[in-house]
Motif scaffolding. Structure first.
Motif, PDB file in Angstrom:
ATOM      1  N   ARG A  13       0.898  -1.094  -0.114  1.00  0.00           N
ATOM      2  CA  ARG A  13       0.042  -0.039   0.041  1.00  0.00           C
ATOM      3  C   ARG A  13       0.728   1.243  -0.084  1.00  0.00           C
ATOM      4  O   ARG A  13       0.656   2.313  -0.732  1.00  0.00           O
ATOM      5  N   ALA A  14       1.879   1.247   0.869  1.00  0.00           N
ATOM      6  CA  ALA A  14       2.794   2.330   0.815  1.00  0.00           C
ATOM      7  C   ALA A  14       3.415   2.483  -0.392  1.00  0.00           C
ATOM      8  O   ALA A  14       3.523   3.804  -1.077  1.00  0.00           O
ATOM      9  N   ALA A  15       4.077   1.453  -0.849  1.00  0.00           N
ATOM     10  CA  ALA A  15       4.862   1.451  -1.811  1.00  0.00           C
ATOM     11  C   ALA A  15       3.944   1.846  -3.350  1.00  0.00           C
ATOM     12  O   ALA A  15       4.258   3.288  -4.063  1.00  0.00           O
ATOM     13  N   ALA A  16       2.572   1.701  -3.474  1.00  0.00           N
ATOM     14  CA  ALA A  16       1.678   1.915  -4.482  1.00  0.00           C
ATOM     15  C   ALA A  16       1.428   3.533  -4.092  1.00  0.00           C
ATOM     16  O   ALA A  16       1.460   4.251  -5.413  1.00  0.00           O
ATOM     17  N   MET A  17       1.149   3.848  -3.083  1.00  0.00           N
ATOM     18  CA  MET A  17       0.693   5.305  -2.972  1.00  0.00           C
ATOM     19  C   MET A  17       2.082   6.299  -3.168  1.00  0.00           C
ATOM     20  O   MET A  17       1.787   7.229  -3.919  1.00  0.00           O
ATOM     21  N   GLU A  18       3.179   5.824  -2.980  1.00  0.00           N
ATOM     22  CA  GLU A  18       4.306   6.688  -3.273  1.00  0.00           C
ATOM     23  C   GLU A  18       4.426   6.771  -4.889  1.00  0.00           C
ATOM     24  O   GLU A  18       4.709   7.733  -5.261  1.00  0.00           O
ATOM     25  N   LEU A  19       4.351   5.634  -5.575  1.00  0.00           N
ATOM     26  CA  LEU A  19       4.448   5.517  -7.000  1.00  0.00           C
ATOM     27  C   LEU A  19       3.318   6.478  -7.570  1.00  0.00           C
ATOM     28  O   LEU A  19       3.528   7.158  -8.665  1.00  0.00           O
ATOM     29  N   PHE A  20       2.059   6.196  -7.200  1.00  0.00           N
ATOM     30  CA  PHE A  20       1.010   6.954  -7.674  1.00  0.00           C
ATOM     31  C   PHE A  20       1.240   8.467  -7.484  1.00  0.00           C
ATOM     32  O   PHE A  20       0.823   9.284  -8.631  1.00  0.00           O
ATOM     33  N   GLY A  21       1.958   8.800  -6.340  1.00  0.00           N
ATOM     34  CA  GLY A  21       2.057  10.299  -6.320  1.00  0.00           C
ATOM     35  C   GLY A  21       3.450  10.855  -7.028  1.00  0.00           C
ATOM     36  O   GLY A  21       3.228  12.022  -7.758  1.00  0.00           O
ATOM     37  N   GLU A  22       4.408   9.975  -7.302  1.00  0.00           N
ATOM     38  CA  GLU A  22       5.673  10.181  -8.208  1.00  0.00           C
ATOM     39  C   GLU A  22       5.403  10.049  -9.736  1.00  0.00           C
ATOM     40  O   GLU A  22       5.636  10.977 -10.308  1.00  0.00           O
ATOM     41  N   ILE A  23       4.882   9.004 -10.188  1.00  0.00           N
ATOM     42  CA  ILE A  23       4.726   9.007 -11.721  1.00  0.00           C
ATOM     43  C   ILE A  23       3.344   8.758 -11.995  1.00  0.00           C
ATOM     44  O   ILE A  23       3.066   8.655 -13.339  1.00  0.00           O
ATOM     45  N   GLY A  24       2.197   8.963 -11.210  1.00  0.00           N
ATOM     46  CA  GLY A  24       0.783   9.034 -11.422  1.00  0.00           C
ATOM     47  C   GLY A  24       0.166   7.381 -11.428  1.00  0.00           C
ATOM     48  O   GLY A  24       1.026   6.444 -11.557  1.00  0.00           O
ATOM     49  N   TYR A  25      -1.036   7.476 -11.347  1.00  0.00           N
ATOM     50  CA  TYR A  25      -1.890   6.251 -11.257  1.00  0.00           C
ATOM     51  C   TYR A  25      -1.601   5.249 -12.470  1.00  0.00           C
ATOM     52  O   TYR A  25      -1.397   4.180 -12.583  1.00  0.00           O
ATOM     53  N   GLU A  26      -1.936   6.030 -13.641  1.00  0.00           N
ATOM     54  CA  GLU A  26      -1.695   5.165 -14.741  1.00  0.00           C
ATOM     55  C   GLU A  26      -0.467   4.493 -15.178  1.00  0.00           C
ATOM     56  O   GLU A  26      -0.509   3.531 -15.555  1.00  0.00           O
ATOM     57  N   GLN A  27       0.512   5.176 -14.797  1.00  0.00           N
ATOM     58  CA  GLN A  27       1.877   4.545 -15.312  1.00  0.00           C
ATOM     59  C   GLN A  27       2.649   3.619 -14.087  1.00  0.00           C
ATOM     60  O   GLN A  27       3.500   2.968 -14.364  1.00  0.00           O
ATOM     61  N   THR A  28       1.710   3.527 -13.280  1.00  0.00           N
ATOM     62  CA  THR A  28       2.296   2.523 -12.035  1.00  0.00           C
ATOM     63  C   THR A  28       1.875   1.294 -12.459  1.00  0.00           C
ATOM     64  O   THR A  28       0.622   1.047 -12.491  1.00  0.00           O
ATOM     65  N   THR A  29       2.700   0.456 -12.413  1.00  0.00           N
ATOM     66  CA  THR A  29       2.227  -1.175 -12.746  1.00  0.00           C
ATOM     67  C   THR A  29       2.710  -2.002 -11.401  1.00  0.00           C
ATOM     68  O   THR A  29       3.207  -1.411 -10.239  1.00  0.00           O
ATOM     69  N   VAL A  30       2.025  -3.041 -11.309  1.00  0.00           N
ATOM     70  CA  VAL A  30       2.192  -3.878 -10.280  1.00  0.00           C
ATOM     71  C   VAL A  30       3.519  -4.256  -9.890  1.00  0.00           C
ATOM     72  O   VAL A  30       4.054  -4.460  -8.943  1.00  0.00           O
ATOM     73  N   ALA A  31       4.373  -4.693 -11.162  1.00  0.00           N
ATOM     74  CA  ALA A  31       5.728  -4.963 -10.955  1.00  0.00           C
ATOM     75  C   ALA A  31       6.656  -3.703 -10.183  1.00  0.00           C
ATOM     76  O   ALA A  31       7.405  -4.020  -9.275  1.00  0.00           O
ATOM     77  N   ALA A  32       6.061  -2.622 -10.808  1.00  0.00           N
ATOM     78  CA  ALA A  32       6.831  -1.475  -9.868  1.00  0.00           C
ATOM     79  C   ALA A  32       6.420  -1.286  -8.532  1.00  0.00           C
ATOM     80  O   ALA A  32       7.439  -1.160  -7.723  1.00  0.00           O
ATOM     81  N   ILE A  33       5.236  -1.677  -8.059  1.00  0.00           N
ATOM     82  CA  ILE A  33       4.986  -1.577  -6.789  1.00  0.00           C
ATOM     83  C   ILE A  33       5.484  -2.655  -5.899  1.00  0.00           C
ATOM     84  O   ILE A  33       6.105  -2.344  -5.003  1.00  0.00           O
ATOM     85  N   ALA A  34       5.625  -3.957  -6.659  1.00  0.00           N
ATOM     86  CA  ALA A  34       6.313  -5.150  -5.777  1.00  0.00           C
ATOM     87  C   ALA A  34       7.636  -4.662  -5.643  1.00  0.00           C
ATOM     88  O   ALA A  34       8.365  -4.901  -4.509  1.00  0.00           O
ATOM     89  N   ALA A  35       8.297  -4.100  -6.855  1.00  0.00           N
ATOM     90  CA  ALA A  35       9.925  -3.760  -6.617  1.00  0.00           C
ATOM     91  C   ALA A  35      10.188  -2.578  -5.507  1.00  0.00           C
ATOM     92  O   ALA A  35      10.943  -2.640  -4.923  1.00  0.00           O
ATOM     93  N   ARG A  36       9.315  -1.760  -5.515  1.00  0.00           N
ATOM     94  CA  ARG A  36       9.441  -0.703  -4.542  1.00  0.00           C
ATOM     95  C   ARG A  36       9.136  -1.406  -3.210  1.00  0.00           C
ATOM     96  O   ARG A  36       9.676  -0.887  -2.156  1.00  0.00           O
ATOM     97  N   ALA A  37       8.114  -2.244  -3.069  1.00  0.00           N
ATOM     98  CA  ALA A  37       7.907  -2.654  -1.763  1.00  0.00           C
ATOM     99  C   ALA A  37       8.836  -3.855  -1.293  1.00  0.00           C
ATOM    100  O   ALA A  37       9.069  -4.202  -0.257  1.00  0.00           O
TER     101      ALA A  37
END
Lengths: 188, 188
Positions: A13-37
């Motif tokens: 959740r924290a990783a996804a919200m960071e990425l949504f804020g940084e690069i936007g919801y559309e651009q955020t992939t599950v792979a990127a969320i997992a990598a960040r987490a």
């Protein structure tokens, strides 16, 4: 769910919200969320059906909390007071620490019609659950529906104020003021 | 739109509702609607984007009517009275002749989640339009939103009662009783 898994959901959740804020919801992939987490996509899908669910997985807990509050309010409380207690109880979700998250979530939902639809459905479901809880308290129709829908109206409006950029009042204060305004407006 | 075209829309609407009732919404095709109406599919698409729109094409007119009513209510009326006047004005759409149509429409929407979502969006749009009309009257926030959302709550609940199978009361009577209940419930 074990402690480790609960923690994984929080990390996603924290990783996804960071990425949504940084690069936007559309651009955020599950792979990127997992990598960040620091976890795997496979583990992500054990917790969330898709990235959209990261924004909505609190809804079920919010509904449980509010329904339990309506049910647990002393029998002598009026229907509106029972719903008011549930609205204040929902403040456990909406403390100042979570306000930046809630603001970002609000921006994302406002920008995506499909997410806005999902939010409307969640609120309709919450309204139906509160109606059922009021009926269990012995409140007849149409009163149960009227009070539940009115409570949801107050919830939406109080929440919208709470996430507004310049707002500094706490959630409970806004809810109490909104309820007082509702009563005053209904008296005229 | 000329008289003939307005009549064509009405013929398509009547044909579609007949078929929805006879063979079901899912099974009804635009070709079948056009055949039943004695018109062409090509003409159908001049009036409606798809068969779904047959169920929703009244929404824009309903909103215009209600917004005009809020705007046209004497300045001394309270915000809730202005919205109450709009709710009663919407009764022009909901006379007893249209009740069977409204009941069938309600069944179809309840059975199709995507139509239910669309209905929720239409109501959210209507609420926003009423909020804007109240603000034009000089009603500040959050009062404008609170009264508009409360009005939509009354509208939903009154409408649900009006289309219930065993209901015999007219729409205006139900709206007035719902408003009276709302005021009584808000006072406690």
């Amino acid at each position: 769910m074990g402690r480790w898994e609960a923690d994984a959901a929080g990390r996603f959740r924290a990783a996804a919200m960071e990425l949504f804020g940084e690069i936007g919801y559309e651009q955020t992939t599950v792979a990127a969320i997992a990598a960040r987490a620091g976890l795997t996509a496979r583990t992500f899908f054990r917790h969330f059906a898709d990235k959209r669910e990261v924004l909505f997985d609190g809804s079920a807990r919010l509904q449980q909390l509010m329904v339990a509050s309506v049910s647990g309010t002393p029998a002598e409380a009026s229907p509106l007071d029972a719903v008011a207690a549930a609205l204040l109880k929902s403040g456990e979700f909406f403390d100042d620490e979570r306000r930046p998250f809630a603001r970002l979530r609000n921006h994302i939902i406002a920008a995506h019609p499909d997410l806005h639809e999902r939010e409307l459905i969640k609120l309709a479901t919450l309204s139906a659950a509160l109606t059922a809880a009021l009926r269990e308290r012995g409140v007849d129709e149409p009163d149960a529906s009227l009070v539940a829908e009115t409570g949801i109206a107050v919830f939406r409006i109080a929440f919208a104020q709470w996430v507004a950029e310049s707002e500094t009042r706490g959630y409970a204060e806004i809810v109490n003021q909104s309820l007082a305004r509702l009563k005053a407006l209904a008296a005229h």
